[in-house]
Design a protein around this motif. Structure first.
Motif, mmCIF file in Angstrom:
data_model
loop_
_atom_site.group_PDB
_atom_site.id
_atom_site.type_symbol
_atom_site.label_atom_id
_atom_site.label_comp_id
_atom_site.label_asym_id
_atom_site.label_seq_id
_atom_site.Cartn_x
_atom_site.Cartn_y
_atom_site.Cartn_z
ATOM 1 N N GLY A 21 5.651 15.512 -8.711
ATOM 2 C CA GLY A 21 5.095 16.230 -7.577
ATOM 3 C C GLY A 21 5.911 16.086 -6.309
ATOM 4 N N THR A 22 7.229 15.856 -6.460
ATOM 5 C CA THR A 22 8.106 15.737 -5.295
ATOM 6 C C THR A 22 8.418 17.143 -4.784
ATOM 7 O OG1 THR A 22 9.077 13.741 -6.270
ATOM 8 C CG2 THR A 22 10.240 14.740 -4.411
ATOM 9 N N MET A 23 7.563 17.626 -3.918
ATOM 10 C CA MET A 23 7.655 19.017 -3.479
ATOM 11 C C MET A 23 8.548 19.157 -2.251
ATOM 12 S SD MET A 23 3.666 20.118 -3.920
ATOM 13 C CE MET A 23 2.756 19.589 -5.390
ATOM 14 N N SER A 24 9.085 20.338 -2.076
ATOM 15 C CA SER A 24 9.868 20.647 -0.887
ATOM 16 C C SER A 24 8.910 20.913 0.265
ATOM 17 C CB SER A 24 10.753 21.874 -1.129
ATOM 18 O OG SER A 24 9.959 22.990 -1.489
ATOM 19 N N GLN A 25 9.414 20.831 1.463
ATOM 20 C CA GLN A 25 8.571 21.023 2.639
ATOM 21 C C GLN A 25 9.170 22.040 3.591
ATOM 22 O OE1 GLN A 25 8.125 16.968 4.128
ATOM 23 N NE2 GLN A 25 6.081 16.871 3.248
ATOM 24 N N ARG A 26 8.305 22.756 4.270
ATOM 25 C CA ARG A 26 8.697 23.703 5.298
ATOM 26 C C ARG A 26 7.922 23.368 6.558
ATOM 27 N NH1 ARG A 26 11.762 24.048 1.990
ATOM 28 N NH2 ARG A 26 12.599 25.844 0.889
ATOM 29 N N GLN A 27 8.306 23.959 7.664
ATOM 30 C CA GLN A 27 7.552 23.736 8.880
ATOM 31 C C GLN A 27 7.425 25.026 9.675
ATOM 32 O OE1 GLN A 27 9.983 20.681 10.777
ATOM 33 N NE2 GLN A 27 10.792 22.178 12.212
ATOM 34 N N LEU A 28 6.355 25.087 10.433
ATOM 35 C CA LEU A 28 6.073 26.239 11.270
ATOM 36 C C LEU A 28 5.473 25.726 12.568
ATOM 37 C CD1 LEU A 28 5.844 29.298 11.685
ATOM 38 C CD2 LEU A 28 3.637 29.219 10.521
ATOM 39 N N ALA A 64 1.378 21.798 -9.600
ATOM 40 C CA ALA A 64 1.580 23.062 -8.891
ATOM 41 C C ALA A 64 2.019 22.783 -7.462
ATOM 42 C CB ALA A 64 0.293 23.874 -8.903
ATOM 43 N N GLY A 65 2.831 23.692 -6.925
ATOM 44 C CA GLY A 65 3.298 23.538 -5.544
ATOM 45 C C GLY A 65 4.668 24.147 -5.355
ATOM 46 N N GLY A 66 5.271 23.871 -4.215
ATOM 47 C CA GLY A 66 6.586 24.399 -3.885
ATOM 48 C C GLY A 66 7.676 23.369 -4.124
ATOM 49 N N TYR A 67 8.773 23.797 -4.756
ATOM 50 C CA TYR A 67 9.863 22.888 -5.101
ATOM 51 C C TYR A 67 11.213 23.500 -4.737
ATOM 52 C CZ TYR A 67 6.360 20.409 -7.894
ATOM 53 O OH TYR A 67 5.245 19.722 -8.299
ATOM 54 N N LEU A 102 12.961 18.134 -14.097
ATOM 55 C CA LEU A 102 11.683 17.854 -14.753
ATOM 56 C C LEU A 102 10.981 16.673 -14.087
ATOM 57 C CD1 LEU A 102 9.732 18.532 -17.013
ATOM 58 C CD2 LEU A 102 11.058 17.039 -18.533
ATOM 59 N N GLU A 103 11.743 15.644 -13.735
ATOM 60 C CA GLU A 103 11.146 14.484 -13.066
ATOM 61 C C GLU A 103 10.558 14.869 -11.717
ATOM 62 O OE1 GLU A 103 14.417 11.795 -12.998
ATOM 63 O OE2 GLU A 103 13.919 10.880 -14.952
ATOM 64 N N ARG A 104 11.210 15.795 -11.020
ATOM 65 C CA ARG A 104 10.700 16.253 -9.727
ATOM 66 C C ARG A 104 9.374 16.988 -9.913
ATOM 67 N NH1 ARG A 104 15.149 19.368 -7.519
ATOM 68 N NH2 ARG A 104 16.131 17.312 -7.519
ATOM 69 N N LEU A 105 9.298 17.809 -10.960
ATOM 70 C CA LEU A 105 8.077 18.568 -11.215
ATOM 71 C C LEU A 105 6.927 17.672 -11.647
ATOM 72 C CD1 LEU A 105 9.714 21.512 -13.191
ATOM 73 C CD2 LEU A 105 8.615 21.705 -10.954
ATOM 74 N N ASP A 165 5.929 15.226 -20.230
ATOM 75 C CA ASP A 165 5.828 15.743 -18.866
ATOM 76 C C ASP A 165 5.192 17.121 -18.805
ATOM 77 O OD1 ASP A 165 6.939 13.538 -17.626
ATOM 78 O OD2 ASP A 165 8.990 14.277 -17.828
ATOM 79 N N ASP A 166 5.030 17.757 -19.953
ATOM 80 C CA ASP A 166 4.470 19.108 -19.939
ATOM 81 C C ASP A 166 3.045 19.126 -19.406
ATOM 82 O OD1 ASP A 166 3.830 17.608 -22.210
ATOM 83 O OD2 ASP A 166 3.350 19.398 -23.386
#
Length: 345
Positions: free
Chosen positions: A117-124, A96-99, A111-114, A90-91
């Protein structure tokens, strides 16, 4: 021959002893290490908070990610995390992104999330009727937006967007934008810009025949005035009709929001007679026609109200005080509405 068999038996005896006293502890040690590793990878990590947001920059290694998480309050061993990532391959798959690291996460889950690419989300949310200044303030105030536009001029921003317009006002569609932590302010603005251009093109294609609007930009400008003049959905078409009627006979639009926009920081919540008489490029009391730019970001409903306004004989309207408006065809009727709804007589 008997002596040879005795020697073999003696040798086997010592071989068994060697295996028992030397190799067996090594095997047990490896098994214990494997058990400990399995326990570590599947046991929840201690965390200082319920949820910790973190950003993985391009080129980050499992070790650097774990070290950063350690600094933020996650009890994780960077070396062990690196070994786990290399063992699983997995290395090289980390994106890249927000988690988010959440209480109850194990090193394996993290590690599986990274790697997936299961990234966290925000909203504006950009609110309908917001000015460009308000949009920029919202971007600066969001803790998960990467700030890249400080010191960038409006002209430089428009060039980066590939825009031919001379001012950014009104060019960003009011909507809720979903993004991952670490997304730049420019990227969010670019998304809002593309959305507004798309909405503008669609509205322009639906315009009524013979409207006194020469370009999509004039449509955007009129829609921004409609947006600021009413929040009452049922009145938008009528308000649009009033302004279209005035434009057709070259009658000043005489709309207070344009005066307020032209006042800039001088506006402190009230408009006085002298403000109505003080000329600015946006003062539609002192100048006929549309102002040079939009005064806010209009939403879809206001864009449609500008291209497909209600057809009527009204030239005036005044707020009733409840969000709706009272419309009038003549100045005398309008004055009566002003006395009733503004002066409360």
């Amino acid at each position: 021959m008997a002596r040879s068999i005795h020697d073999i038996a003696f040798t086997m005896k010592y071989l068994r002893l060697f295996l028992l006293w030397v190799l067996l502890p090594a095997v047990l040690l490896v098994a214990a290490a494997g058990g400990a590793a399995w326990y570590w990878t599947t046991h929840p990590l201690a965390m200082s908070q319920e949820k910790i947001d973190f950003v993985v920059a391009p080129g980050s290694t499992p070790g650097s990610i774990a070290a950063s998480l350690q600094e933020q309050g996650v009890d994780i061993n960077p070396r062990a995390f690196s070994w786990l990532a290399r063992y699983r391959g997995d290395d090289v798959r980390i994106k890249a992104g927000g988690y988010e690291a959440m209480r109850g996460d194990t090193p394996l889950q993290l590690l599986e999330r990274l790697s997936s690419g299961t990234m966290s989300q925000r909203q504006l949310t950009f609110v309908e009727g917001w000015s460009y200044a308000q949009i920029r303030a919202a971007l600066r105030g969001h803790p998960d937006v990467k700030q890249t536009l400080d010191g960038v001029s409006d002209q430089a921003l428009l060039e980066r967007l590939g825009s031919n317009f001379e001012a950014p006002e009104g060019l960003f569609f009011p909507d809720t934008y979903i993004f991952t932590p670490g997304t730049s302010d420019f990227d969010i603005l670019a998304q809002a810009y593309r959305a507004q251009i798309r909405e503008l093109e669609q509205a322009w294609a639906q315009r009524q025949a013979d409207l006194p609007l020469k370009t999509p930009y004039e449509l955007l400008t009129l829609a921004s005035i409609i947006e600021k003049e009413t929040g009452h959905h049922e009145d938008r078409g009528k308000v649009g009709g009033v302004f279209i009627n005035r434009l057709r006979i070259n009658m000043p639009l005489q709309t207070d929001p344009t005066v307020i926009y032209g006042m800039g920081e001088r506006y402190q919540g009230r408009i006085r007679k002298r403000d109505l008489e003080t000329d600015t490029p946006w003062n539609t009391y002192t100048r006929r026609g549309l102002p040079p730019t939009p005064i806010a970001s209009p939403g879809r409903a206001s864009l449609l109200a500008a291209v497909a306004p209600d057809e009527h004989g009204y030239y005036y309207f005044v707020s009733r005080g409840d969000g709706s408006s009272a419309f009038a065809a003549t100045l005398a009727e309008h004055n009566r509405n002003v006395v009733r709804f503004i002066l409360n007589r």
